[in-house]
Scaffold this motif. Structure first.
Motif, short mmCIF file in Angstrom:
data_model
loop_
_atom_site.label_atom_id
_atom_site.label_comp_id
_atom_site.label_asym_id
_atom_site.label_seq_id
_atom_site.Cartn_x
_atom_site.Cartn_y
_atom_site.Cartn_z
N GLN A 74 0.81 -1.21 0.00
CA GLN A 74 0.00 0.00 0.00
C GLN A 74 0.85 1.27 0.00
O GLN A 74 0.34 2.37 -0.25
N ASN A 75 2.16 1.11 0.29
CA ASN A 75 3.03 2.28 0.26
C ASN A 75 3.03 2.94 -1.12
O ASN A 75 3.06 4.17 -1.23
N TYR A 76 3.02 2.12 -2.17
CA TYR A 76 3.03 2.67 -3.52
C TYR A 76 1.71 3.38 -3.84
O TYR A 76 1.71 4.45 -4.45
N ALA A 77 0.61 2.79 -3.41
CA ALA A 77 -0.69 3.44 -3.63
C ALA A 77 -0.78 4.75 -2.85
O ALA A 77 -1.33 5.75 -3.35
N SER A 78 -0.24 4.77 -1.64
CA SER A 78 -0.26 6.00 -0.84
C SER A 78 0.58 7.09 -1.48
O SER A 78 0.21 8.27 -1.49
N ALA A 79 1.73 6.69 -2.03
CA ALA A 79 2.59 7.68 -2.69
C ALA A 79 1.91 8.28 -3.91
O ALA A 79 2.04 9.48 -4.21
N LEU A 80 1.16 7.46 -4.64
CA LEU A 80 0.45 7.96 -5.82
C LEU A 80 -0.74 8.84 -5.45
O LEU A 80 -1.16 9.69 -6.25
N ASP A 81 -1.28 8.65 -4.25
CA ASP A 81 -2.43 9.44 -3.83
C ASP A 81 -2.04 10.78 -3.22
O ASP A 81 -2.77 11.77 -3.34
N VAL A 82 -0.90 10.84 -2.56
CA VAL A 82 -0.51 12.05 -1.85
C VAL A 82 -0.16 13.18 -2.82
O VAL A 82 -0.57 14.33 -2.66
N ILE A 83 0.62 12.88 -3.85
CA ILE A 83 1.07 13.89 -4.81
C ILE A 83 0.80 13.36 -6.22
O ILE A 83 0.62 12.15 -6.42
N PRO A 84 0.77 14.24 -7.22
CA PRO A 84 0.57 13.79 -8.62
C PRO A 84 1.83 13.14 -9.17
O PRO A 84 2.50 13.67 -10.05
N LEU A 85 2.13 11.95 -8.65
CA LEU A 85 3.38 11.30 -9.00
C LEU A 85 3.41 10.85 -10.46
O LEU A 85 4.47 10.87 -11.10
N VAL A 86 2.27 10.44 -10.98
CA VAL A 86 2.23 10.02 -12.39
C VAL A 86 2.54 11.19 -13.31
O VAL A 86 3.31 11.08 -14.27
N GLN A 87 1.96 12.35 -13.02
CA GLN A 87 2.23 13.54 -13.82
C GLN A 87 3.69 13.96 -13.71
O GLN A 87 4.33 14.35 -14.70
N GLN A 88 4.24 13.88 -12.51
CA GLN A 88 5.65 14.24 -12.33
C GLN A 88 6.56 13.23 -13.02
O GLN A 88 7.62 13.60 -13.53
N TYR A 89 6.15 11.99 -13.04
CA TYR A 89 6.90 10.96 -13.77
C TYR A 89 6.93 11.31 -15.26
O TYR A 89 7.98 11.22 -15.91
N GLY A 90 5.78 11.68 -15.80
CA GLY A 90 5.73 12.07 -17.20
C GLY A 90 6.55 13.32 -17.48
O GLY A 90 7.20 13.42 -18.55
#
Length: 292
Positions: free
Chosen positions: A74-90
């Motif tokens: 769930q750590n990965y899901a929490s990281a994706l929920d807290v900040i726009p990590l997918v957008q920052q990855y892109g």
């Protein structure tokens, strides 16, 4: 009449000097190398394992080396929920690709002009390009910021990539590879009516692919790991890169280091894959211009 016979004399060959000597490696060398490998690999191991640990495992002293209380994906899901990590990855991928393309184009064009074209004072221009490598980034960061603000590019992906589209190291590396080409090859291409662009595209670039691949890997890693310039030029989280996102994870929830390590693993995956599969291009590219 007796005929004297001379028996052939056998000459002993002296052992060759300067030949390759077979050296035996003792078990102590393997033990030392194994310990060194474990020491270097331990941070990567702990980051990956720690991203699946709960705070109860990480915050204990001494810290656990294995998730005793079970894996916590769930750590990965929490990281994706807290900040726009997918957008920052892109954003990180977009900046890295722009920097790679920009440095390849500018380095190839500048190196071709310095080697194959009849350029006046080419040595002066080459040393001028090399002198840019001696200027510290901190000395030009304010002029770069003012230039981006004047162009209205602050808080955009273009502002992240534009100052890095050319690099003196790339020009130097590609120039060294181009110097391995004999000038007679260029003269023969001219006689056949091949233009400068045709000679560059059909002959020079295909034969220097290892060097260009090494430059691409180096520029990608440099652009991916940028931190201070993205932190300065962007303010909105959706316009920032993955490196800034990791620090935001730490500031948002400092009591959950497993979530922070999950973000670190996500940022680490592209660089690990690039180093594992691109190290042969790095070695071949950096040694391509060592000798003719």
């Amino acid at each position: 009449m007796a005929i004297a016979t001379v028996e052939p004399t056998t000459t002993k060959r002296s052992p060759r000097r300067g030949g390759p000597k077979s050296t035996r490696v003792g078990p102590g060398t393997y033990v030392a190398l194994g310990l060194l490998f474990l020491i270097l690999l331990f941070p990567v191991y702990y980051v990956i394992i720690g991203s699946f640990m709960s705070p109860a495992d990480i915050n204990t002293f001494p810290p656990k080396l294995w998730p005793v209380h079970g894996f916590t994906p769930q750590n990965y899901a929490s990281a994706l929920d807290v900040i726009p990590l997918v957008q920052q990855y892109g954003n990180s991928f977009a900046v890295a690709i722009l920097v790679v393309l920009g440095q390849l184009i500018t380095s190839v064009a500048a190196a071709y002009a310095l080697v194959f074209l009849k350029l006046r004072a080419r040595r002066f221009w080459f040393f001028l390009l090399l002198s840019t490598m001696m200027i510290p980034w901190e000395a030009i960061i304010i002029p770069n910021y003012l230039a981006m603000a004047e162009l209205g590019l602050v808080n955009t992906v273009w502002a992240l990539a534009l100052p890095y589209l050319a690099a003196g190291f790339g020009v130097f590396l590609v120039r060294q590879a181009f110097l391995a080409f004999p000038m007679e090859l260029r003269d023969a291409a001219k006689v056949d009516g091949v233009s400068d662009f045709g000679f560059l595209w059909r002959i020079v670039i295909p034969l220097t692919r290892p060097t260009l691949a090494a430059l691409g890997v180096w520029s990608f890693l440099s652009a991916w790991n940028m931190y201070f310039w993205p932190l300065l030029i962007t303010q909105a989280p959706e316009n920032q890169t993955i490196q800034i996102g990791i620090t935001q994870l730490q500031s948002v929830d400092a009591g959950d280091p497993g979530m922070v390590l999950a973000g670190v693993v996500l940022a680490l995956i592209p660089t690990l894959l690039l180093v594992l599969f691109g190290q042969q291009f790095i070695v071949r590219g950096l040694t391509a211009g060592a000798g003719k």
